[in-house]
Scaffold this active site. Structure first.
Site, PDB file in Angstrom:
ATOM      1  N   ARG A 161     -57.580 -15.127 -32.043  1.00  0.00           N
ATOM      2  CA  ARG A 161     -56.665 -15.187 -30.648  1.00  0.00           C
ATOM      3  C   ARG A 161     -56.655 -13.768 -30.249  1.00  0.00           C
ATOM      4  O   ARG A 161     -55.961 -12.993 -29.932  1.00  0.00           O
ATOM      5  CB  ARG A 161     -55.322 -15.537 -30.828  1.00  0.00           C
ATOM      6  CG  ARG A 161     -54.990 -17.145 -31.371  1.00  0.00           C
ATOM      7  CD  ARG A 161     -55.525 -17.931 -30.094  1.00  0.00           C
ATOM      8  NE  ARG A 161     -54.993 -19.197 -30.248  1.00  0.00           N
ATOM      9  CZ  ARG A 161     -55.634 -20.201 -31.211  1.00  0.00           C
ATOM     10  NH1 ARG A 161     -56.952 -19.901 -31.551  1.00  0.00           N
ATOM     11  NH2 ARG A 161     -55.169 -21.392 -31.279  1.00  0.00           N
ATOM     12  N   SER A 235     -48.709 -22.390 -28.280  1.00  0.00           N
ATOM     13  CA  SER A 235     -48.123 -21.532 -29.557  1.00  0.00           C
ATOM     14  C   SER A 235     -47.604 -20.398 -28.702  1.00  0.00           C
ATOM     15  O   SER A 235     -48.204 -19.654 -28.142  1.00  0.00           O
ATOM     16  CB  SER A 235     -49.333 -21.147 -30.377  1.00  0.00           C
ATOM     17  OG  SER A 235     -49.740 -22.458 -30.930  1.00  0.00           O
ATOM     18  N   GLU A 331     -48.110 -14.476 -29.389  1.00  0.00           N
ATOM     19  CA  GLU A 331     -49.286 -14.799 -28.964  1.00  0.00           C
ATOM     20  C   GLU A 331     -49.473 -14.974 -27.234  1.00  0.00           C
ATOM     21  O   GLU A 331     -50.530 -14.534 -26.831  1.00  0.00           O
ATOM     22  CB  GLU A 331     -49.749 -16.245 -29.503  1.00  0.00           C
ATOM     23  CG  GLU A 331     -51.080 -16.678 -29.300  1.00  0.00           C
ATOM     24  CD  GLU A 331     -51.468 -17.710 -28.534  1.00  0.00           C
ATOM     25  OE1 GLU A 331     -51.494 -17.789 -27.329  1.00  0.00           O
ATOM     26  OE2 GLU A 331     -51.784 -18.789 -28.997  1.00  0.00           O
TER      27      GLU A 331
HETATM   28  N1  EPU Z   1     -46.085 -26.783 -39.153  1.00  0.00           N
HETATM   29  C1  EPU Z   1     -44.720 -27.053 -39.761  1.00  0.00           C
HETATM   30  N2  EPU Z   1     -43.909 -27.124 -38.877  1.00  0.00           N
HETATM   31  C2  EPU Z   1     -44.005 -27.065 -37.441  1.00  0.00           C
HETATM   32  C3  EPU Z   1     -45.364 -26.702 -37.013  1.00  0.00           C
HETATM   33  C4  EPU Z   1     -46.388 -26.691 -37.802  1.00  0.00           C
HETATM   34  O1  EPU Z   1     -44.526 -27.034 -40.890  1.00  0.00           O
HETATM   35  O2  EPU Z   1     -42.932 -27.289 -36.769  1.00  0.00           O
HETATM   36  C5  EPU Z   1     -47.141 -26.689 -40.232  1.00  0.00           C
HETATM   37  C6  EPU Z   1     -48.173 -28.025 -40.351  1.00  0.00           C
HETATM   38  O3  EPU Z   1     -47.467 -29.124 -41.071  1.00  0.00           O
HETATM   39  C7  EPU Z   1     -49.461 -27.394 -40.626  1.00  0.00           C
HETATM   40  C8  EPU Z   1     -49.265 -26.030 -40.334  1.00  0.00           C
HETATM   41  O4  EPU Z   1     -48.078 -25.660 -39.876  1.00  0.00           O
HETATM   42  O5  EPU Z   1     -49.411 -27.423 -42.030  1.00  0.00           O
HETATM   43  C9  EPU Z   1     -50.319 -25.862 -39.037  1.00  0.00           C
HETATM   44  O6  EPU Z   1     -49.802 -26.502 -37.819  1.00  0.00           O
HETATM   45  P1  EPU Z   1     -50.709 -27.316 -36.714  1.00  0.00           P
HETATM   46  O7  EPU Z   1     -52.030 -27.592 -37.317  1.00  0.00           O
HETATM   47  O8  EPU Z   1     -49.869 -27.959 -35.717  1.00  0.00           O
HETATM   48  O9  EPU Z   1     -51.263 -25.871 -36.170  1.00  0.00           O
HETATM   49  P2  EPU Z   1     -50.544 -24.211 -35.754  1.00  0.00           P
HETATM   50  O10 EPU Z   1     -51.076 -23.361 -36.859  1.00  0.00           O
HETATM   51  O11 EPU Z   1     -49.157 -24.657 -35.497  1.00  0.00           O
HETATM   52  C10 EPU Z   1     -52.761 -23.749 -34.212  1.00  0.00           C
HETATM   53  C11 EPU Z   1     -53.020 -23.023 -33.051  1.00  0.00           C
HETATM   54  C12 EPU Z   1     -52.717 -24.087 -31.963  1.00  0.00           C
HETATM   55  C13 EPU Z   1     -53.892 -25.416 -32.195  1.00  0.00           C
HETATM   56  C14 EPU Z   1     -53.421 -25.853 -33.451  1.00  0.00           C
HETATM   57  C15 EPU Z   1     -54.554 -26.742 -33.816  1.00  0.00           C
HETATM   58  C16 EPU Z   1     -52.271 -20.620 -33.229  1.00  0.00           C
HETATM   59  C17 EPU Z   1     -51.267 -19.612 -32.822  1.00  0.00           C
HETATM   60  N3  EPU Z   1     -51.923 -22.156 -32.722  1.00  0.00           N
HETATM   61  O12 EPU Z   1     -51.435 -24.206 -34.298  1.00  0.00           O
HETATM   62  O13 EPU Z   1     -52.993 -23.334 -30.645  1.00  0.00           O
HETATM   63  O14 EPU Z   1     -53.860 -26.303 -31.315  1.00  0.00           O
HETATM   64  O15 EPU Z   1     -53.573 -24.717 -34.374  1.00  0.00           O
HETATM   65  O16 EPU Z   1     -55.930 -26.156 -34.234  1.00  0.00           O
HETATM   66  O17 EPU Z   1     -53.111 -20.429 -33.848  1.00  0.00           O
HETATM   67  C18 EPU Z   1     -52.199 -22.379 -28.854  1.00  0.00           C
HETATM   68  O18 EPU Z   1     -52.931 -21.297 -29.374  1.00  0.00           O
HETATM   69  O19 EPU Z   1     -51.591 -22.382 -27.765  1.00  0.00           O
HETATM   70  C19 EPU Z   1     -52.269 -23.406 -29.550  1.00  0.00           C
HETATM   71  C20 EPU Z   1     -51.663 -24.681 -29.148  1.00  0.00           C
END
Ligand code: EPU
Length: 335
Positions: A161, A235, A331
């Site tokens: 990012r 995010s 972010e």
């Molecule tokens: N998780 C939780 N609770 C929550 C949210 C997430 O426990 O409320 C845990 C999930 O269970 C999982 C881990 O955190 O084990 C990662 O969650 P998720 O796959 O939903 O992705 P994220 O890390 O929260 C990132 C990106 C998203 C992207 C997703 C999918 C960043 C800051 N965000 O989110 O990007 O869509 O992965 O690849 O890196 C964005 O940048 O705006 C965005 C939406």
């Protein structure tokens, strides 16, 4: 003075205004703007889809909207095809266009809000694929010199990012076009997250890029709020990357701590998990809150003020720091 509403131009739904809105549809109108205004000492700001900015107050000066459209084949060789997109194209429409044509590579990034021109700024990514994996070059208009400059991939210094456009090049360039390298005989990438299990539940064995795209859209729609219904910027924080030694201490306290190794002694801890673990998921403070299905997303329940959003974000940051010793970095770009 602030007569032009920015409400339709920011997905968080903040009711702020500016003095002038100037849609840029081509290089000529951009150049004309530059010629006529370069000696004026008035600020200007660039907006793409307005999906990753938090405009906390009225903005003096002009807001330039990137509306440069177009898709054009630059070259093809072997399995590769290079496509140049106008920076004002909607990102998801560009992905859908590529999927329909059978050009692979972008399908995991389906439904990311925003414009093509904004994509390199924070090196957008989802489900194991980042923009940089397909990026060839971008063309940008330089405010200082009034000329077009080409940035190849290495010059953009892409990171998680992150790019030079969030650092020294911030605000200095207007990204007019970007060129992406796609595959004519695509190989799908279903390793990450719930893609494989979603496809399996649909009885799909050897998915096409169109099916992977549908799975990603399905997963995103089930977790992420639609900005048309509930204002948000995706995010809100980055996932923090911490030294393995620090993570070991956290794990000793909380054995179930979620994490992903990122190599060389560093560990990525999902901010969504930290925020949920700290009890913030679904929390509401006036018109703002933490989304009930994805704790990494802050939402506007209607009529939120920029300062309320920042206040909530700061409370969450302070709490996470106090509980886990981890700093959460925003972010989203706050203006
Ligand atoms: N998780 C939780 N609770 C929550 C949210 C997430 O426990 O409320 C845990 C999930 O269970 C999982 C881990 O955190 O084990 C990662 O969650 P998720 O796959 O939903 O992705 P994220 O890390 O929260 C990132 C990106 C998203 C992207 C997703 C999918 C960043 C800051 N965000 O989110 O990007 O869509 O992965 O690849 O890196 C964005 O940048 O705006 C965005 C939406």
């Amino acid at each position: 003075m602030f007569s032009q509403s920015l409400l339709p131009y920011n997905t968080f739904g903040l009711d702020v205004s500016t003095e002038e809105i100037y849609p840029v549809e081509d290089l000529i109108s951009l150049h004309q703007f530059w010629i006529s205004r370069r000696w004026e000492n008035r600020p200007w700001h660039i907006l793409g889809g307005g999906s990753n900015v938090l405009i906390t107050d009225n903005l003096a000066g002009t807001v330039l909207l990137n509306r440069i459209r177009g898709k054009r084949e630059i070259a093809r060789e072997g399995n590769q095809i290079w496509i140049e997109f106008g920076g004002g194209e909607n990102w998801h429409d560009a992905v859908m266009w590529a999927v329909e044509k059978g050009y692979g590579g972008l399908e995991n990034m389906s439904l990311i809000p925003g414009t093509v021109g904004a994509a390199p700024i924070q090196n957008i990514g989802a489900y194991g694929v980042e923009l940089k994996d397909h990026f060839v070059y971008l063309d940008a208009f330089c405010w200082e010199t009034g000329t077009q400059v080409r940035f190849e991939r290495s010059a953009c210094e892409f990171g998680y990012r992150d790019s030079i456009f969030k650092r020294w090049a911030k605000g200095k360039y207007f990204i007019t076009h970007i060129c992406l390298q796609l595959e004519l005989q695509p190989k799908v990438n279903t390793q990450y997250g719930d893609i494989a299990s979603t496809l399996q539940s649909w009885g799909i064995q050897n998915p096409s890029i169109e099916e992977v795209s549908r799975a990603v859209i399905h997963i995103r729609q089930s977790k992420l709020p639609n900005p048309a219904e509930l204002g948000n910027c995706g995010s809100f924080f980055k996932n923090p990357v911490i030294p393995e030694s620090q993570f070991k201490e956290l794990q000793a306290r909380i054995p179930e701590a979620k994490h992903f190794p990122v190599g060389a002694g560093w560990v990525k801890v999902p901010a969504g998990w930290l925020i949920e673990h700290a009890g913030w998921k679904g929390h509401r403070a006036g018109a703002v809150g933490v989304h009930e299905k994805q704790a990494l997303v802050l939402v506007n329940y209607g009529g939120a003020q920029g300062k309320e959003v920042i206040a909530l974000a700061q409370k969450i940051q302070a709490d996470i720091l106090q509980r886990y010793g981890i700093e959460l970095e925003m972010e989203v770009n706050a203006w």
